[in-house]
Design a protein around this motif. Structure first.
Motif, PDB file in Angstrom:
ATOM      1  N   SER A  48       0.868  -1.507   0.495  1.00  0.00           N
ATOM      2  CA  SER A  48       0.346  -0.081   0.294  1.00  0.00           C
ATOM      3  C   SER A  48       0.232   1.356  -0.227  1.00  0.00           C
ATOM      4  O   SER A  48       0.610   1.716  -1.066  1.00  0.00           O
ATOM      5  N   ALA A  49       1.967   1.479   0.702  1.00  0.00           N
ATOM      6  CA  ALA A  49       2.647   2.519   0.467  1.00  0.00           C
ATOM      7  C   ALA A  49       3.778   2.459  -0.363  1.00  0.00           C
ATOM      8  O   ALA A  49       3.378   3.866  -0.584  1.00  0.00           O
ATOM      9  N   ARG A  50       4.509   1.300  -1.092  1.00  0.00           N
ATOM     10  CA  ARG A  50       4.602   1.330  -1.813  1.00  0.00           C
ATOM     11  C   ARG A  50       3.709   1.812  -3.564  1.00  0.00           C
ATOM     12  O   ARG A  50       3.949   3.270  -4.188  1.00  0.00           O
ATOM     13  N   GLY A  51       2.872   1.146  -3.000  1.00  0.00           N
ATOM     14  CA  GLY A  51       1.395   1.719  -4.505  1.00  0.00           C
ATOM     15  C   GLY A  51       1.011   3.905  -4.384  1.00  0.00           C
ATOM     16  O   GLY A  51       1.102   4.535  -5.017  1.00  0.00           O
ATOM     17  N   ARG A  52       1.201   3.850  -3.365  1.00  0.00           N
ATOM     18  CA  ARG A  52       0.567   5.368  -2.831  1.00  0.00           C
ATOM     19  C   ARG A  52       1.711   6.375  -3.172  1.00  0.00           C
ATOM     20  O   ARG A  52       1.350   7.393  -4.169  1.00  0.00           O
TER      21      ARG A  52
END
Length: 77
Positions: A48-52
């Motif tokens: 999720s952090a990488r995607g954002r």
């Protein structure tokens, strides 16, 4: 097209640096630019952090985007 580093993270949208890394924090993950200190919000999952972090102007950039761009450049498409 923005640049992506070996961690699968786009360059920093603040300074343009590629020294961007995932960092474990007590309750999840953040993404941090080691050049200017910009940090993402905290996310429970690294994905999720990488995607954002990799979302720019509503488009999520992935390693596949960069592989395709490289192939198009190499083959003159």
């Amino acid at each position: 097209m923005p640049m992506m580093n070996e961690h699968g993270l786009l360059e920093c949208d603040n300074c343009g640096g590629l020294r961007v890394v995932p960092c474990a924090v007590p309750h999840g993950w953040i993404i941090e630019c080691l050049d200017c200190g910009k940090k993402s919000e905290e996310y429970v999952r690294l994905r999720s952090a990488r995607g954002r972090w990799n979302t720019r102007n509503g488009h999520l950039y992935t390693a596949e985007d960069f592989n395709q761009a490289t192939q198009e450049r190499d083959y003159g498409l």
